[in-house]
Design an enzyme around this catalytic site. Structure first.
Site, PDB file in Angstrom:
ATOM      1  N   ASP A 134      49.092  47.532  85.497  1.00  0.00           N
ATOM      2  CA  ASP A 134      48.238  47.815  84.353  1.00  0.00           C
ATOM      3  C   ASP A 134      46.803  47.712  84.850  1.00  0.00           C
ATOM      4  O   ASP A 134      46.515  46.951  85.771  1.00  0.00           O
ATOM      5  CB  ASP A 134      48.494  46.801  83.240  1.00  0.00           C
ATOM      6  CG  ASP A 134      47.468  46.912  82.133  1.00  0.00           C
ATOM      7  OD1 ASP A 134      47.359  47.991  81.543  1.00  0.00           O
ATOM      8  OD2 ASP A 134      46.767  45.914  81.888  1.00  0.00           O
ATOM      9  N   CYS A 135      45.901  48.446  84.248  1.00  0.00           N
ATOM     10  CA  CYS A 135      44.509  48.430  84.712  1.00  0.00           C
ATOM     11  C   CYS A 135      43.599  47.637  83.794  1.00  0.00           C
ATOM     12  O   CYS A 135      42.887  46.730  84.230  1.00  0.00           O
ATOM     13  CB  CYS A 135      43.994  49.867  84.843  1.00  0.00           C
ATOM     14  SG  CYS A 135      42.310  49.960  85.500  1.00  0.00           S
TER      15      CYS A 135
END
Length: 243
Positions: free
Chosen positions: A14-15
């Site tokens: 996930d960013c």
């Protein structure tokens, strides 16, 4: 340590919340709007009010681009707090993604991890937004999968079906993938559903509450927990050096 970090060949990330400080980025718009409206609300209160609205817009409009999701969630937040959100303010939040700051340890940690694994982004944003963020991260990613690519937002399954296809293209067995994320709601709930081992980057370890992320509504688990990406990268280096 309950997981052999040397057995994995790829990491999916996930960013926003994990690598990019999305809460600071969102609050940088919500806070001045609240002051303009005369609202007595701090950043945490604003983020809490905002969180469920973003998730609701993503469920209801899965093919909407992320700037439109941000704008719609902002308008709903204003309705909840009894203060109007003009089109200009809504657009300001929608356009702000490339300006959201990276966590100070993200770029270095990614560079260190790239020596050990293929890196894959699995993000709830649009392509242009992530491209702007990656100018800060300088990540060497084997694949980038965004909500724009899959027509849906995590925790829906679309990202994970695209991930399966990408792993096949990269020649990586699913059993050799480790998922790395901050959000229990967006990532660790579906990781459990998908049978993926995962690492929780607990960026809010020193703060109570859920912030801009909704409280998880399904079953979740994680295999390892770290307070930062730097701590995770340190553990990886130690594992490989001791192998």
């Amino acid at each position: 340590m309950t997981l052999d970090l040397t057995r994995f060949k790829a990491l999916s990330f996930d960013c926003y919340g994990t690598l990019i400080d999305w809460e600071t980025g969102i609050a940088a718009v919500l806070a001045p709007w609240a002051r303009e409206q005369g609202l007595d609300a701090g950043d945490e209160e604003l983020l809490l009010a905002y969180a469920d609205h973003e998730a609701a817009v993503e469920r209801e409009q899965p093919e909407a681009l992320y700037p439109d999701v941000l704008a719609g969630a902002f308008r709903r937040t204003g309705e909840q707090l009894g203060a109007p959100v003009s089109d200009a303010w809504a657009q300001r939040l929608g356009d702000s993604v490339p300006d959201w700051p990276a966590f100070p340890d993200s770029a270095d940690a990614l560079a260190r991890l790239a020596r050990r694994y293929k890196l894959i982004i699995l993000s709830n944003v649009h392509r242009a937004g992530f491209a702007g963020s990656n100018r800060q991260l300088k990540g060497d990613f084997a694949a980038i999968i965004t909500a724009e690519d899959v027509g849906a937002y995590k925790p829906a399954e679309n990202h994970f079906r695209a991930l399966d296809a990408k792993l096949a293209e990269l020649g990586v067995e699913r059993s050799a993938l480790l998922h790395v994320a901050q959000s229990l709601f967006h990532d660790h709930v579906p990781a459990k559903r998908e049978g993926l081992p995962s690492v929780w980057i607990n960026r809010r370890h020193d703060r109570p509450g859920w912030g801009a992320t909704p409280e998880p509504s399904g079953e979740w688990k994680y295999d390892l927990e770290f307070a930062s990406m730097a701590a995770f990268a340190d553990a990886v280096d130690q594992a490989f050096e001791g192998a």
